[in-house]
Design a protein around this motif. Structure first.
Motif, mmCIF file in Angstrom:
data_model
loop_
_atom_site.group_PDB
_atom_site.id
_atom_site.type_symbol
_atom_site.label_atom_id
_atom_site.label_comp_id
_atom_site.label_asym_id
_atom_site.label_seq_id
_atom_site.Cartn_x
_atom_site.Cartn_y
_atom_site.Cartn_z
ATOM 1 N N GLY A 77 3.607 3.966 -17.222
ATOM 2 C CA GLY A 77 3.604 4.469 -15.856
ATOM 3 C C GLY A 77 3.719 3.308 -14.893
ATOM 4 O O GLY A 77 3.221 2.214 -15.160
ATOM 5 N N VAL A 78 4.369 3.545 -13.781
ATOM 6 C CA VAL A 78 4.537 2.500 -12.767
ATOM 7 C C VAL A 78 3.370 2.609 -11.800
ATOM 8 O O VAL A 78 3.256 3.564 -11.032
ATOM 9 C CB VAL A 78 5.879 2.645 -12.039
ATOM 10 N N ARG A 79 2.496 1.653 -11.882
ATOM 11 C CA ARG A 79 1.334 1.584 -10.987
ATOM 12 C C ARG A 79 0.758 0.191 -11.055
ATOM 13 O O ARG A 79 1.011 -0.584 -11.981
ATOM 14 C CB ARG A 79 0.285 2.634 -11.338
ATOM 15 N N GLU A 80 -0.018 -0.174 -10.062
ATOM 16 C CA GLU A 80 -0.709 -1.460 -10.068
ATOM 17 C C GLU A 80 -2.159 -1.225 -9.698
ATOM 18 O O GLU A 80 -2.456 -0.553 -8.705
ATOM 19 C CB GLU A 80 -0.050 -2.439 -9.098
ATOM 20 N N ILE A 81 -3.057 -1.760 -10.510
ATOM 21 C CA ILE A 81 -4.494 -1.592 -10.306
ATOM 22 C C ILE A 81 -5.100 -2.928 -9.886
ATOM 23 O O ILE A 81 -4.805 -3.962 -10.481
ATOM 24 C CB ILE A 81 -5.169 -1.074 -11.585
ATOM 25 N N SER A 114 -20.552 -3.843 -4.162
ATOM 26 C CA SER A 114 -20.022 -3.443 -5.470
ATOM 27 C C SER A 114 -18.506 -3.525 -5.449
ATOM 28 O O SER A 114 -17.886 -3.650 -4.393
ATOM 29 C CB SER A 114 -20.476 -2.024 -5.831
ATOM 30 N N MET A 115 -17.934 -3.444 -6.636
ATOM 31 C CA MET A 115 -16.490 -3.524 -6.772
ATOM 32 C C MET A 115 -15.847 -2.219 -6.315
ATOM 33 O O MET A 115 -16.366 -1.138 -6.546
ATOM 34 C CB MET A 115 -16.111 -3.828 -8.225
ATOM 35 N N GLU A 116 -14.710 -2.380 -5.649
ATOM 36 C CA GLU A 116 -13.952 -1.231 -5.160
ATOM 37 C C GLU A 116 -12.605 -1.209 -5.871
ATOM 38 O O GLU A 116 -11.856 -2.189 -5.833
ATOM 39 C CB GLU A 116 -13.763 -1.359 -3.653
ATOM 40 N N ALA A 117 -12.329 -0.114 -6.555
ATOM 41 C CA ALA A 117 -11.077 -0.002 -7.313
ATOM 42 C C ALA A 117 -9.944 0.448 -6.400
ATOM 43 O O ALA A 117 -10.134 1.312 -5.533
ATOM 44 C CB ALA A 117 -11.250 0.992 -8.460
ATOM 45 N N ARG A 118 -8.774 -0.121 -6.642
ATOM 46 C CA ARG A 118 -7.584 0.274 -5.881
ATOM 47 C C ARG A 118 -6.424 0.518 -6.836
ATOM 48 O O ARG A 118 -6.238 -0.215 -7.804
ATOM 49 C CB ARG A 118 -7.213 -0.801 -4.856
ATOM 50 N N VAL A 119 -5.664 1.547 -6.547
ATOM 51 C CA VAL A 119 -4.460 1.862 -7.306
ATOM 52 C C VAL A 119 -3.301 1.966 -6.321
ATOM 53 O O VAL A 119 -3.395 2.693 -5.324
ATOM 54 C CB VAL A 119 -4.619 3.179 -8.103
ATOM 55 N N ASN A 120 -2.267 1.200 -6.580
ATOM 56 C CA ASN A 120 -1.094 1.155 -5.704
ATOM 57 C C ASN A 120 -1.482 0.860 -4.258
ATOM 58 O O ASN A 120 -0.924 1.399 -3.311
ATOM 59 C CB ASN A 120 -0.303 2.465 -5.792
ATOM 60 N N GLY A 121 -2.499 0.004 -4.121
ATOM 61 C CA GLY A 121 -2.957 -0.445 -2.815
ATOM 62 C C GLY A 121 -3.957 0.466 -2.147
ATOM 63 O O GLY A 121 -4.516 0.109 -1.097
ATOM 64 N N GLN A 122 -4.238 1.635 -2.717
ATOM 65 C CA GLN A 122 -5.155 2.600 -2.106
ATOM 66 C C GLN A 122 -6.510 2.554 -2.800
ATOM 67 O O GLN A 122 -6.593 2.504 -4.024
ATOM 68 C CB GLN A 122 -4.585 4.014 -2.226
ATOM 69 N N LYS A 123 -7.580 2.604 -2.006
ATOM 70 C CA LYS A 123 -8.911 2.590 -2.606
ATOM 71 C C LYS A 123 -9.222 3.952 -3.220
ATOM 72 O O LYS A 123 -8.890 5.005 -2.676
ATOM 73 C CB LYS A 123 -9.973 2.180 -1.594
ATOM 74 N N ILE A 124 -9.855 3.898 -4.386
ATOM 75 C CA ILE A 124 -10.169 5.095 -5.172
ATOM 76 C C ILE A 124 -11.683 5.176 -5.358
ATOM 77 O O ILE A 124 -12.293 4.257 -5.913
ATOM 78 C CB ILE A 124 -9.489 5.040 -6.564
ATOM 79 N N LYS A 176 0.864 -1.188 0.000
ATOM 80 C CA LYS A 176 0.000 0.000 0.000
ATOM 81 C C LYS A 176 0.894 1.229 0.000
ATOM 82 O O LYS A 176 1.668 1.439 0.928
ATOM 83 C CB LYS A 176 -0.903 -0.022 1.235
ATOM 84 N N ARG A 177 0.787 2.051 -1.038
ATOM 85 C CA ARG A 177 1.707 3.160 -1.231
ATOM 86 C C ARG A 177 1.031 4.512 -0.966
ATOM 87 O O ARG A 177 -0.195 4.627 -0.997
ATOM 88 C CB ARG A 177 2.254 3.159 -2.663
ATOM 89 N N LEU A 178 1.884 5.510 -0.760
ATOM 90 C CA LEU A 178 1.463 6.899 -0.696
ATOM 91 C C LEU A 178 2.155 7.658 -1.817
ATOM 92 O O LEU A 178 3.254 7.287 -2.240
ATOM 93 C CB LEU A 178 1.810 7.514 0.659
ATOM 94 N N PHE A 201 -13.427 24.657 13.923
ATOM 95 C CA PHE A 201 -12.274 23.877 13.506
ATOM 96 C C PHE A 201 -12.647 22.407 13.519
ATOM 97 O O PHE A 201 -13.384 21.941 14.394
ATOM 98 C CB PHE A 201 -11.084 24.122 14.433
ATOM 99 N N ALA A 202 -12.117 21.666 12.552
ATOM 100 C CA ALA A 202 -12.454 20.253 12.452
ATOM 101 C C ALA A 202 -11.299 19.495 11.825
ATOM 102 O O ALA A 202 -10.339 20.085 11.298
ATOM 103 C CB ALA A 202 -13.723 20.060 11.632
ATOM 104 N N GLU A 203 -11.400 18.195 11.857
ATOM 105 C CA GLU A 203 -10.475 17.320 11.140
ATOM 106 C C GLU A 203 -11.294 16.253 10.436
ATOM 107 O O GLU A 203 -12.439 15.969 10.822
ATOM 108 C CB GLU A 203 -9.470 16.665 12.097
ATOM 109 N N ILE A 204 -10.699 15.692 9.402
ATOM 110 C CA ILE A 204 -11.390 14.632 8.674
ATOM 111 C C ILE A 204 -10.360 13.619 8.208
ATOM 112 O O ILE A 204 -9.295 13.979 7.691
ATOM 113 C CB ILE A 204 -12.216 15.193 7.490
ATOM 114 N N GLY A 205 -10.682 12.358 8.402
ATOM 115 C CA GLY A 205 -9.767 11.282 8.054
ATOM 116 C C GLY A 205 -9.689 11.042 6.564
ATOM 117 O O GLY A 205 -10.441 11.626 5.773
ATOM 118 N N PRO A 206 -8.792 10.177 6.155
ATOM 119 C CA PRO A 206 -8.614 9.897 4.725
ATOM 120 C C PRO A 206 -9.794 9.137 4.131
ATOM 121 O O PRO A 206 -10.419 8.317 4.807
ATOM 122 C CB PRO A 206 -7.338 9.056 4.681
#
Length: 879
Positions: free
Chosen positions: A343-347, A357-367, A244-246, A723-728
């Protein structure tokens, strides 16, 4: 084995010499045959192919042909037919179904200079001919078998057919589809166009009138390629990005896996190396080819240290690598090479149990998928790199991250994919089947029954051959994310099974395959219906409160452009405003107008077409902002994504478009852009809850969430902030403003202005809503006082302007301002033009800057035009 015979020191010297030589020796010559073509109808030509392809045969009295292009494009360019995109002109052009195929069967002739010396090999390549073709060169037949199929490349070794003096004559006879179909008003006409492997939409659809020649012609590039004794073809690059990349920071290694087809067309064996160089490393493998042999060769895997990754739009950069896949002999001479960009990526994809439903991921991250449906760039196949780039850029500017290529058209061209690679748009690629033509539904307009249509096309082996070829054509593009069997239906089983279980695993093996576009394995249909839609205008609260399909492949609405857009293709006498409950003008109907129903009248009954178009933009903006906000508000709870039907128009249709055929933007684009922001503040129209959406991969802290309510005179009635915060990758509720709205929202309505600020007070997201009075009417907007908007334009670079809009503090909001770049003398718009924002509103006492970018216009005098709901029309010359 070949490499093992070389001692290490000698191998090192050879390696050095190879690197030096490969940078100096030109490996190939490739050029397009894209000018000086001539054509004539088969009925007007008495000679045969052998005669026509003789250099001495005179064709200078023939019609100049457009290649790449279709017969209809050539006829249009020679003023033989009127523009089929304007008014009712399409009705004046004869349809191939009624004339018979010979009417659009044409000879195309081209002379060119080319010789071959020594071991040089010369190849003639067609990237697309529709539908059948016979090919002759210098009095000889080139193709032993008649070419058939629109979705299939052709390559011929013409070395032995070249004229000794280099003066060559090419003649190509092109036939229309065998079954052009009756354009009877059905989706794909009577459906029989699907009996062949061609574009189904050309028989007509609910967004286009029939294309009269069914896109007959040499519609894609014709090239000549010169190689030496080896031909490198269809190189393949696969990138593996484990974990899982950033987007930011150092990266663990990625694996680069490569292969290529190589052939030896000569009568002698060839020895050498297949190789490429990346990041200072030479990757190679020894190869021996027998005379006439062609095979795929795999190279050793490369571990790429600290790779620069490719990400979808809104999530990170789109870094692209370039290599040259080369075949070199033992002396280091390049015999052939092919450039490859990747490009260097993995889907990957995982099933989301919550949404079903299907969940798409790119480089380990959900999109979270925010997509648009794409038909084709131009219905008459007039493609260009610049147009592809502009259209895909518009999708980037809408903050979308995916484009779906609809199955009734074609596999898009590599130049389209290059633009998607550049701008970060994932691509969902359908193969060439549709529920309409291929038998999903009972349809009285279809000629044959569902059982028969279910087996279209007639030639299943051809479909598989074309699929294999098109997979090879586009598989290296990082933007290509998913394959799909067809639009709303699968191909026949004896196409589906080998495609899914043999061709794709062997030729790609890295992308998920959906059986069809709304299959349960993509988006489980628990509510009945077709699994996608609706396609008409909706109450905006529907998008927020009504749960629909969890990964909707097609959901859309209206899309009338502004008045300048309408004037481009609707005659002045037909520019009549549609009225609620009444049938629209005949030209509007012919161009597939979708009624706005009751949604225009609350702004005041349209006085004329210009007034209608302006009010339609208000509706457009609200529709598409609400659509994406509504889906985003239930991200990962109800939905994993949605794909809008549709975001572009390859014809002058009056529906489903964020910009028109001429590449002029409308408010749909900017409403969708606003609702699709990666970090976005919004208000739920059902309960007035302020929410923030974070599509990113990191926690956002110390955000200031502001909500302000203004009356129609621009006076602040309510304000709150926290003021607030929100997760990813989540959406979060902040606070409601229902009570202030009830108190302040009288019969005139109010403005709600939301802002999201960083800790340094940098504006991250701003959103302005205009709300009607309690009776649902926008009386306050209709009675707004004029705003004295100050506008200034500054040139900051070639093709780039900054437009400053400033609203005095003592007046109303300067509401809904349209910006356009135009020819200062004629008032004609400069298209395409790209705006950092448009249809903008400026609060009292505020100033905004909009960036305008456009292609080079030379010495053309330019001006910026600004006009708004309560702002006078202004034209500012560009100095």
């Amino acid at each position: 084995m070949f490499a093992a015979l070389i001692k290490p020191f000698r191998y090192f010297l050879l390696l050095l010499s190879t690197i030096c030589l490969t940078s100096q020796v030109p490996a190939q010559q490739r050029y397009e045959l894209n000018s000086d073509w001539y054509c004539a109808n088969i009925n007007d030509v008495k000679a045969n192919g052998e005669q026509l392809s003789q250099a001495g045969f005179q064709v200078n009295t023939w019609m100049r042909a457009t290649v790449p292009g279709t017969v209809l494009t050539t006829l249009l360019n020679n003023n033989k037919v009127p523009d089929p995109f304007y008014g009712m002109n399409n009705k004046l052009i004869k349809d191939v179904y009624h004339t018979g195929n010979a009417y659009y069967t044409y000879w195309f002739v081209k002379s060119f200079k080319q010789v071959a010396q020594g071991d040089e090999q010369v190849w003639l390549q067609f990237r697309g001919v529709n539908y059948k073709a016979e090919i002759f060169l210098n009095g000889k037949k080139v193709n032993a078998k008649t070419h058939e199929g629109m979705h299939l490349r052709q390559q011929y070794n013409i070395t032995k057919l070249l004229a000794p003096n280099g003066n060559n004559r090419l003649a190509v006879l092109v036939y229309p589809p065998d079954f052009p179909g009756d354009p009877n008003g059905g989706q794909g006409g009577d459906g029989t166009i699907a009996k062949g492997l061609t574009t189904q939409y050309t028989a007509g659809w609910d967004w286009i009138q029939p294309i009269r020649d069914r896109n007959t012609g040499i519609w894609d590039k014709v090239t000549i390629e010169k190689t030496n004794s080896v031909n490198v073809e269809n190189p393949h690059v696969v990138t593996l990005v484990p974990g899982k990349r950033l987007p930011m920071g150092a990266q663990a290694p990625a694996v680069i896996r490569t292969s290529s087809e190589i052939s030896n067309p000569t009568t002698k064996p060839v020895q050498g190396f297949l190789q490429y160089n990346l990041a200072g490393k030479l990757v190679r493998t020894p190869v021996t080819l027998k005379p006439g042999e062609k095979r795929e060769v795999k190279l050793p895997d490369l571990s790429l240290a600290n790779p620069k990754l490719w990400w979808p739009n809104g999530y990170g950069e789109q870094y692209l690598y370039q290599i040259r896949m080369q075949f070199v002999n033992a002396a280091g001479k390049v015999l052939d090479e092919e450039p490859v960009q990747f490009g260097v990526r993995e889907i990957s994809n995982v099933w989301n149990d919550r949404t079903q439903s299907m969940e798409a991921r790119v480089n380990g991250q959900k999109i979270f998928i925010k997509g648009g449906n794409w038909i084709i760039s131009d219905a008459m196949l007039r493609f260009s790199d610049a147009r592809y780039d502009a259209e895909v850029r518009f999708h980037r500017d809408m903050n979308l991250n995916l484009i779906r290529i609809w199955g009734g058209a074609l596999t898009e061209r590599p130049e389209f994919y290059q633009a998607c690679d550049k701008y970060g748009l994932l691509v969902f690629q359908d193969f060439w089947f549709s529920g309409d033509c291929n038998g999903k539904w009972v349809d009285p307009l279809k000629k044959e029954d569902q059982w028969t249509r279910r087996q279209y096309p007639d030639n299943h082996q051809l479909a598989l051959e074309a699929a294999a070829d098109q997979i090879k054509l586009i598989r290296n593009h990082p933007s290509l994310a998913f394959w799909c069997g067809g639009n709303e239906i699968t191909p026949p089983d004896d196409i589906l099974e080998p495609l899914k279980n043999k061709l794709l695993p062997e030729l790609d093996g890295t992308r998920y395959f959906f059986d069809f576009s709304n299959t349960d394995s993509m988006s489980y249909n628990s509510i009945g219906g077709n699994g996608d839609g609706p396609y008409n205008i909706q109450d905006i609260r529907t998008f927020w409160g009504h749960k629909t399909y969890p990964y909707n492949s097609e959901v859309g609405s209206v899309g009338v452009g502004d008045y300048a857009s309408l004037q481009r293709f609707i005659p002045a006498k037909n520019l009549i405003a549609p009225q609620n409950g009444e049938k629209a003008d005949s030209v509007w109907e012919y161009h597939k107008y979708i009624p706005y129903n009751q949604y225009i009248d609350p702004y005041g009954k349209a006085k004329n077409a210009a007034d209608f178009a302006m009010k339609a933009q208000l509706v457009n903006y609200n529709q598409y902002r609400a659509l994406m906000e509504g889906f985003s508000s239930h991200m990962w709870d109800w939905y994993t994504g949605s794909i809008i039907w549709k975001t572009q128009n390859p014809w002058t249709a009056l529906r489903g478009q964020m910009y028109d055929y001429y590449l002029d933007v409308n408010a749909c684009l900017y409403g969708l852009r606003k609702g699709s922001e990666p970090l976005h503040i919004m208000m739920n129209p059902l309960d007035s809850m302020i929410q923030v959406v974070n599509n990113g991969f990191k926690m956002e802290r110390n955000l200031m969430v502001q909500a302000n309510v203004y009356d129609m005179n621009g006076k602040l009635q309510f304000s709150n902030q926290l003021f607030a915060e929100i997760g990813p990758s989540m959406v979060k509720k902040m606070f409601p403003i229902n009570d202030p709205l009830k108190k302040g929202n009288d019969k005139n309505g109010v403005f709600v202005v939301l802002k999201l600020l960083a800790s340094d007070q940098k504006l991250l997201s701003e959103n302005l809503y205009w709300l009607p009075g309690k009776d649902g009417q926008y009386n306050g907007l209709q009675e707004m006082k004029p705003a004295d908007l100050k506008v200034a334009v500054e040139t900051v670079a070639k093709g780039k302007l900054n437009l400053t809009l400033e609203n005095p503090s003592n007046g109303p909001i300067a509401f809904f301002n349209r910006i356009a770049l135009e020819n200062a003398n004629t008032g004609m718009r400069i298209l395409p033009t790209f705006f950092s924002d448009n249809y903008v509103s400026i609060l009292p006492g505020e100033k905004k800057t909009v960036t305008i970018e456009f292609p080079d216009q030379g010495t053309l005098p330019l001006a910026v035009r600004v006009y708004g709901w309560n702002v006078k029309d202004q034209q500012l010359p560009v100095k």
